[in-house]
Motif scaffolding. Structure first.
Motif, PDB file in Angstrom:
ATOM      1  N   VAL A  23      40.600 -56.492 -13.980  1.00  0.00           N
ATOM      2  CA  VAL A  23      39.220 -56.216 -13.483  1.00  0.00           C
ATOM      3  C   VAL A  23      39.044 -55.234 -11.614  1.00  0.00           C
ATOM      4  O   VAL A  23      39.796 -54.453 -12.116  1.00  0.00           O
ATOM      5  N   GLY A  24      37.652 -55.502 -11.429  1.00  0.00           N
ATOM      6  CA  GLY A  24      37.530 -54.334 -10.292  1.00  0.00           C
ATOM      7  C   GLY A  24      38.496 -55.427  -8.886  1.00  0.00           C
ATOM      8  O   GLY A  24      38.304 -56.539  -9.130  1.00  0.00           O
ATOM      9  N   SER A  65      25.810 -53.653  -8.079  1.00  0.00           N
ATOM     10  CA  SER A  65      25.938 -55.251  -8.517  1.00  0.00           C
ATOM     11  C   SER A  65      24.754 -54.985  -9.161  1.00  0.00           C
ATOM     12  O   SER A  65      23.597 -54.249  -9.604  1.00  0.00           O
ATOM     13  N   LYS A  66      25.038 -55.934 -10.506  1.00  0.00           N
ATOM     14  CA  LYS A  66      23.533 -55.870 -11.753  1.00  0.00           C
ATOM     15  C   LYS A  66      23.227 -56.036 -10.777  1.00  0.00           C
ATOM     16  O   LYS A  66      21.674 -56.019 -10.950  1.00  0.00           O
ATOM     17  N   ILE A  97      33.418 -49.361  -6.633  1.00  0.00           N
ATOM     18  CA  ILE A  97      31.816 -48.341  -6.657  1.00  0.00           C
ATOM     19  C   ILE A  97      31.311 -49.134  -6.608  1.00  0.00           C
ATOM     20  O   ILE A  97      30.543 -50.728  -5.631  1.00  0.00           O
ATOM     21  N   GLY A 105      36.355 -60.014 -18.816  1.00  0.00           N
ATOM     22  CA  GLY A 105      35.029 -60.689 -19.187  1.00  0.00           C
ATOM     23  C   GLY A 105      33.782 -59.921 -18.289  1.00  0.00           C
ATOM     24  O   GLY A 105      33.942 -59.361 -17.827  1.00  0.00           O
ATOM     25  N   GLY A 147      29.648 -49.518 -12.238  1.00  0.00           N
ATOM     26  CA  GLY A 147      31.174 -50.336 -11.193  1.00  0.00           C
ATOM     27  C   GLY A 147      31.476 -51.496 -12.398  1.00  0.00           C
ATOM     28  O   GLY A 147      32.835 -50.941 -12.662  1.00  0.00           O
ATOM     29  N   SER A 183      24.494 -60.437 -17.097  1.00  0.00           N
ATOM     30  CA  SER A 183      23.671 -61.189 -15.989  1.00  0.00           C
ATOM     31  C   SER A 183      22.785 -59.910 -14.954  1.00  0.00           C
ATOM     32  O   SER A 183      21.778 -60.111 -14.451  1.00  0.00           O
TER      33      SER A 183
HETATM   34  N1  AQP Z   1      30.996 -52.077  -7.825  1.00  0.00           N
HETATM   35  C1  AQP Z   1      32.223 -52.456  -8.681  1.00  0.00           C
HETATM   36  N2  AQP Z   1      33.246 -52.102  -8.933  1.00  0.00           N
HETATM   37  C2  AQP Z   1      34.397 -51.599  -9.770  1.00  0.00           C
HETATM   38  N3  AQP Z   1      34.360 -53.055 -10.726  1.00  0.00           N
HETATM   39  C3  AQP Z   1      33.141 -53.903 -10.445  1.00  0.00           C
HETATM   40  N4  AQP Z   1      33.056 -54.675 -11.168  1.00  0.00           N
HETATM   41  C4  AQP Z   1      31.998 -55.034 -11.036  1.00  0.00           C
HETATM   42  N5  AQP Z   1      31.090 -54.920 -10.251  1.00  0.00           N
HETATM   43  C5  AQP Z   1      31.828 -53.623  -9.817  1.00  0.00           C
HETATM   44  C6  AQP Z   1      33.451 -55.406 -11.981  1.00  0.00           C
HETATM   45  O1  AQP Z   1      33.428 -55.657 -13.525  1.00  0.00           O
HETATM   46  C7  AQP Z   1      33.552 -56.538 -14.278  1.00  0.00           C
HETATM   47  C8  AQP Z   1      32.776 -57.441 -14.868  1.00  0.00           C
HETATM   48  O2  AQP Z   1      31.975 -58.130 -13.297  1.00  0.00           O
HETATM   49  P1  AQP Z   1      30.999 -59.506 -13.547  1.00  0.00           P
HETATM   50  O3  AQP Z   1      29.382 -59.270 -14.730  1.00  0.00           O
HETATM   51  O4  AQP Z   1      31.704 -60.477 -14.485  1.00  0.00           O
HETATM   52  O5  AQP Z   1      30.473 -59.934 -12.681  1.00  0.00           O
HETATM   53  P2  AQP Z   1      30.723 -59.235 -11.187  1.00  0.00           P
HETATM   54  O6  AQP Z   1      31.823 -58.690 -10.828  1.00  0.00           O
HETATM   55  O7  AQP Z   1      29.738 -60.102 -10.763  1.00  0.00           O
HETATM   56  O8  AQP Z   1      29.657 -57.965 -11.536  1.00  0.00           O
HETATM   57  P3  AQP Z   1      28.466 -57.905 -11.225  1.00  0.00           P
HETATM   58  O9  AQP Z   1      27.958 -55.804 -12.177  1.00  0.00           O
HETATM   59  O10 AQP Z   1      28.188 -57.595  -9.464  1.00  0.00           O
HETATM   60  O11 AQP Z   1      27.004 -58.720 -11.778  1.00  0.00           O
HETATM   61  P4  AQP Z   1      26.306 -60.029 -10.665  1.00  0.00           P
HETATM   62  O12 AQP Z   1      25.321 -59.240 -10.209  1.00  0.00           O
HETATM   63  O13 AQP Z   1      25.539 -60.419 -11.801  1.00  0.00           O
HETATM   64  O14 AQP Z   1      27.236 -60.646  -9.494  1.00  0.00           O
HETATM   65  C9  AQP Z   1      34.661 -57.696 -13.838  1.00  0.00           C
HETATM   66  O15 AQP Z   1      35.988 -57.138 -13.732  1.00  0.00           O
HETATM   67  C10 AQP Z   1      34.378 -56.627 -11.814  1.00  0.00           C
HETATM   68  O16 AQP Z   1      35.708 -57.124 -10.878  1.00  0.00           O
END
Ligand code: AQP
Length: 344
Positions: free
Chosen positions: A153-154, A204-205, A193, A13, A24, A17
């Protein structure tokens, strides 16, 4: 509709956000979703319930962000004929199973989740909603509902996957075999990343600063962000994630977008300055991001078609999810609801 397949199942998923997926998300997860939809029985969801755990956006904005992520996933190459693409909130089974899993999760166990600690650090634990604390349990429900074998997933999600496995095993022991115990599928390259301005943190987003490249950024924004990326002062192009995280991160990004390896990137740019490498990284990201953004815009012009794809995905997802909830609820000992007597 019954889903019958012998292929191993994958589920993953992404949160709506931010305004757009970031680099990443694509390199760590989504590009694997695309390659896995062929050989696996693939379920992918936009996890909008998760997206209201921190600073929830205005309702109309959340709806728009959800559509944008769906369009981006299709632009990245997801094919609704090959995978089930759906929105988490369309299936009540996700919170239904989550509640049961919450009841078998230890408070201490949930408190050890580092993502909660990181995300609550800024404003303090006392000010967080409980949803951020129980986020990993809802994520476990997302995965276990689909009897998932692999979860692409990451690296940041590894701990949550471990919790999911523990909960599946605990439930199965306590109530009898109900869930497949899933395996993480974390890529060897580009699994984490880093933020371009703070290479000690992941990109991160929601950081929303110069350190994040959004796939919706235009060419000049991407170029500026990459050229201003924090590196180091020794001037040698060498891959060393510990000593040179900023530079190594750029090399990882370039390798990923040119279908190369960090060894080859190092050989190509060794002896040159950081400027040449940064220009090449910017070019390789832009070569991907420009057509991707164009395709995303085209898809967003037809929201009815996006809704149709999501309805199809939700229908396929529901057949699996409803059966899992039925089995889990029955194994816990909840009384099955009887059909209402017909009038007359
Ligand atoms: N920096 C990253 N490098 C590699 N993989 C990443 N993922 C997120 N950041 C990186 C992977 O993207 C998938 C979706 O992530 P998500 O949106 O469900 O939540 P997250 O991990 O919290 O991603 P963000 O971008 O950092 O969102 P925010 O800022 O809202 O918390 C996941 O498989 C994640 O591993």
């Amino acid at each position: 509709m019954q889903v019958v397949t012998t292929k191993p199942r994958v589920l993953s998923g992404i949160q709506p956000s931010g305004e757009s997926m970031q680099l990443g998300n694509y390199l760590g997860a989504v590009r694997n979703w695309v390659s896995m939809q062929d050989g696996f029985d693939a379920f992918y969801c936009v996890v909008d319930l998760h997206a209201i755990t921190v600073e929830p956006p205005a309702p109309e904005e959340l709806r728009q962000r959800t559509r944008i992520v769906v369009a981006q996933l299709l632009a990245a190459g997801l094919d609704p004929q090959q995978c089930s693409l759906f929105v988490q909130s369309h299936l009540a089974e996700h919170p239904q199973l989550s509640w049961v899993l919450e009841c078998i999760t230890g408070f201490g166990e949930a408190s050890r989740m580092t993502q909660f600690k990181d995300k609550s650090a800024k404003s303090g634990v006392e000010r967080q909603g409980v949803g951020l604390f129980t986020y990993p349990i809802l994520m476990a429900a997302d995965i276990l509902l689909y009897q998932t074998n692999f979860v692409p997933v990451g690296e940041d999600q590894r701990q949550h996957l471990e919790l999911t496995r523990n909960l599946a095993q605990r439930f199965n022991q306590r109530y009898g075999d109900t869930f497949v115990v899933p395996e993480p599928y974390i890529p060897k390259e580009a699994a984490k990343i880093l933020d371009l301005q703070d290479p000690s943190a992941k990109m991160s987003k929601s950081r929303g600063d110069a350190g994040t490249v959004y796939l919706s950024d235009d060419a000049s924004t991407i170029s500026k962000k990459i050229k201003r990326a924090v590196t180091d002062a020794d001037g040698e192009v060498r891959y060393d994630l510990q000593a040179k995280p900023g530079l190594s991160n750029l090399m990882t990004i370039h390798a990923a977008f040119t279908n190369s390896t960090t060894e080859k990137v190092e050989a190509e740019f060794a002896g040159g300055g950081y400027g040449a490498l940064k220009s090449a990284v910017a070019d390789s990201v832009i070569a991907f991001a420009e057509p991707f953004a164009r395709r995303t815009r085209e898809l967003l012009e037809d929201p009815a078609e996006l809704d149709r794809i999501l309805a199809l995905g939700a229908a396929k997802a529901r057949t699996v999810a409803a059966e899992t909830v039925r089995a889990a609820y029955s194994n816990v000992g909840f009384l099955a609801p009887a059909s209402a007597p017909t009038a007359g």
